[in-house]
Scaffold this active site. Sequence first.
Site, PDB file in Angstrom:
ATOM      1  N   LYS A 199       0.972   3.934  -2.964  1.00 41.42           N
ATOM      2  CA  LYS A 199       0.513   5.308  -2.717  1.00 41.42           C
ATOM      3  C   LYS A 199       1.641   6.322  -2.931  1.00 41.42           C
ATOM      4  O   LYS A 199       1.389   7.438  -3.382  1.00 41.42           O
ATOM      5  CB  LYS A 199      -0.080   5.427  -1.302  1.00 41.42           C
ATOM      6  CG  LYS A 199      -1.396   4.654  -1.107  1.00 41.42           C
ATOM      7  CD  LYS A 199      -2.492   5.109  -2.050  1.00 41.42           C
ATOM      8  CE  LYS A 199      -3.862   4.547  -1.688  1.00 41.42           C
ATOM      9  NZ  LYS A 199      -4.864   4.819  -2.735  1.00 41.42           N
TER      10      LYS A 199
ATOM     11  N   TYR B  62       0.835  -1.213   0.000  1.00 41.87           N
ATOM     12  CA  TYR B  62       0.000   0.000   0.000  1.00 41.87           C
ATOM     13  C   TYR B  62       0.868   1.260   0.000  1.00 41.87           C
ATOM     14  O   TYR B  62       0.653   2.189  -0.789  1.00 41.87           O
ATOM     15  CB  TYR B  62      -0.899  -0.034   1.240  1.00 41.87           C
ATOM     16  CG  TYR B  62      -2.007   1.005   1.270  1.00 41.87           C
ATOM     17  CD1 TYR B  62      -3.175   0.832   0.529  1.00 41.87           C
ATOM     18  CD2 TYR B  62      -1.901   2.142   2.071  1.00 41.87           C
ATOM     19  CE1 TYR B  62      -4.203   1.771   0.581  1.00 41.87           C
ATOM     20  CE2 TYR B  62      -2.923   3.075   2.126  1.00 41.87           C
ATOM     21  CZ  TYR B  62      -4.071   2.895   1.381  1.00 41.87           C
ATOM     22  OH  TYR B  62      -5.086   3.814   1.441  1.00 41.87           O
TER      23      TYR B  62
HETATM   24  P1  NAD Z   1     -14.101   1.327   0.095  1.00 48.59           P
HETATM   25  O1  NAD Z   1     -13.747  -0.099   0.289  1.00 48.59           O
HETATM   26  O2  NAD Z   1     -15.235   1.923   0.847  1.00 48.59           O
HETATM   27  O3  NAD Z   1     -14.361   1.610  -1.455  1.00 48.59           O
HETATM   28  C1  NAD Z   1     -13.485   1.161  -2.452  1.00 48.59           C
HETATM   29  C2  NAD Z   1     -14.262   0.939  -3.734  1.00 48.59           C
HETATM   30  O4  NAD Z   1     -13.325   0.552  -4.748  1.00 48.59           O
HETATM   31  C3  NAD Z   1     -15.292  -0.196  -3.612  1.00 48.59           C
HETATM   32  O5  NAD Z   1     -16.541   0.230  -4.126  1.00 48.59           O
HETATM   33  C4  NAD Z   1     -14.689  -1.316  -4.460  1.00 48.59           C
HETATM   34  O6  NAD Z   1     -15.662  -2.153  -5.098  1.00 48.59           O
HETATM   35  C5  NAD Z   1     -13.902  -0.508  -5.494  1.00 48.59           C
HETATM   36  N1  NAD Z   1     -12.854  -1.317  -6.123  1.00 48.59           N
HETATM   37  C6  NAD Z   1     -11.961  -2.145  -5.519  1.00 48.59           C
HETATM   38  N2  NAD Z   1     -11.198  -2.741  -6.434  1.00 48.59           N
HETATM   39  C7  NAD Z   1     -11.597  -2.262  -7.651  1.00 48.59           C
HETATM   40  C8  NAD Z   1     -11.180  -2.492  -8.984  1.00 48.59           C
HETATM   41  N3  NAD Z   1     -10.194  -3.353  -9.256  1.00 48.59           N
HETATM   42  N4  NAD Z   1     -11.811  -1.843  -9.980  1.00 48.59           N
HETATM   43  C9  NAD Z   1     -12.821  -0.983  -9.705  1.00 48.59           C
HETATM   44  N5  NAD Z   1     -13.271  -0.725  -8.473  1.00 48.59           N
HETATM   45  C10 NAD Z   1     -12.652  -1.365  -7.451  1.00 48.59           C
HETATM   46  O7  NAD Z   1     -12.742   2.124   0.379  1.00 48.59           O
HETATM   47  P2  NAD Z   1     -12.428   3.670   0.641  1.00 48.59           P
HETATM   48  O8  NAD Z   1     -11.915   3.773   2.007  1.00 48.59           O
HETATM   49  O9  NAD Z   1     -13.523   4.546   0.179  1.00 48.59           O
HETATM   50  O10 NAD Z   1     -11.156   3.845  -0.316  1.00 48.59           O
HETATM   51  C11 NAD Z   1     -11.164   4.591  -1.510  1.00 48.59           C
HETATM   52  C12 NAD Z   1      -9.750   5.055  -1.813  1.00 48.59           C
HETATM   53  O11 NAD Z   1      -9.313   5.907  -0.768  1.00 48.59           O
HETATM   54  C13 NAD Z   1      -8.712   3.934  -1.917  1.00 48.59           C
HETATM   55  O12 NAD Z   1      -7.820   4.205  -2.968  1.00 48.59           O
HETATM   56  C14 NAD Z   1      -8.011   4.005  -0.588  1.00 48.59           C
HETATM   57  O13 NAD Z   1      -6.707   3.501  -0.647  1.00 48.59           O
HETATM   58  C15 NAD Z   1      -8.036   5.497  -0.337  1.00 48.59           C
HETATM   59  N6  NAD Z   1      -7.849   5.887   1.048  1.00 48.59           N
HETATM   60  C16 NAD Z   1      -8.699   5.451   2.008  1.00 48.59           C
HETATM   61  C17 NAD Z   1      -8.488   5.841   3.314  1.00 48.59           C
HETATM   62  C18 NAD Z   1      -9.385   5.402   4.443  1.00 48.59           C
HETATM   63  O14 NAD Z   1      -8.993   5.588   5.599  1.00 48.59           O
HETATM   64  N7  NAD Z   1     -10.556   4.854   4.175  1.00 48.59           N
HETATM   65  C19 NAD Z   1      -7.416   6.684   3.649  1.00 48.59           C
HETATM   66  C20 NAD Z   1      -6.571   7.105   2.623  1.00 48.59           C
HETATM   67  C21 NAD Z   1      -6.805   6.708   1.336  1.00 48.59           C
END
Ligand code: NAD
Length: 259
Positions: free
Chosen positions: A158, A154
């Site tokens: 990132k 990750y």
């Molecule tokens: P989440 O699990 O709620 O949503 C992620 C979405 O991505 C889901 O709908 C899933 O079906 C979709 N997905 C996964 N693999 C996929 C693929 N191969 N093709 C298309 N869609 C796909 O997660 P989230 O927390 O909303 O995360 C969204 C982004 O934010 C990610 O990139 C994550 O790394 C980043 N992020 C999240 C956090 C956190 O704390 N939640 C912090 C920093 C960054």
Amino acid sequence: MKLLDKVCVVTGAASGIGKEIALRFAQEGGKVVIADLSKEAAQRTVDDIHRDGGQAMAVGMDVSDELLVRGAIAEVVAAWGKIDVLVSNAGIQIVQPLESYRFADWKKMLAIHLDGAFLTTQACWPHMKAAGGGSIIYMGSVHSKEASVLKSAYVTAKHGLIGLSKVAAKEGGPQGIRANVICPGFVRTPLVDKQIPEQARELRISEEEVVRNVMLKETVDGEFTTVEDVAEVALMLASFRSNALTGQSIVVSHGWAMQ
Ligand code: NAD
């Protein structure tokens, strides 16, 4: 309205951060494309947007599959004629110690986060050029700047997004295409809810300690960042008027990782 009639593709918009960005863009008049693994899941976000009077369409897309990405973007252009904004947001988390991190999981992580960002950028690029410019937003993380144990793939992915966005900003500048990264701290979404018990197990501490001493330890106030916080920054980047704001990464994290 800040995004009136702008066609905005948001990957991973069936859930969490991506979904909130899609809802927010639609409130500002954007025509929002909900791209996710399953078209049915994407359609549920579309239904929510339609219920609020906004415009949206669903496409099924595995962001790590070149043909599916190209097919879905072609579907968008056939329906709406252009692309103005890409939010490359789809992502997953797999936590394991580096020593035993499974190679298949490593490759899956890099494929979704990095191949996904590259492929969606490449597919949208000619349409942004044709429209005279556009805004690309990559969903990074505080882990684009900092490291944590158990997150080798990750953190690597990132960090990589920052490099990609800088190149996209340089190559896109003359075409009016901007590229930036949002770096959120921990946000309570399914991605985070899943890793709390996993981290507790690996680190041999309680789930409450994972939240307090791992996830929120470095914040200024012990608070989670919210999906609304991240969506507001995405809106600002999507609607910014010039190349003055490009090639940058913005940390949204309650003060974790000050620069
Ligand atoms: P989440 O699990 O709620 O949503 C992620 C979405 O991505 C889901 O709908 C899933 O079906 C979709 N997905 C996964 N693999 C996929 C693929 N191969 N093709 C298309 N869609 C796909 O997660 P989230 O927390 O909303 O995360 C969204 C982004 O934010 C990610 O990139 C994550 O790394 C980043 N992020 C999240 C956090 C956190 O704390 N939640 C912090 C920093 C960054």
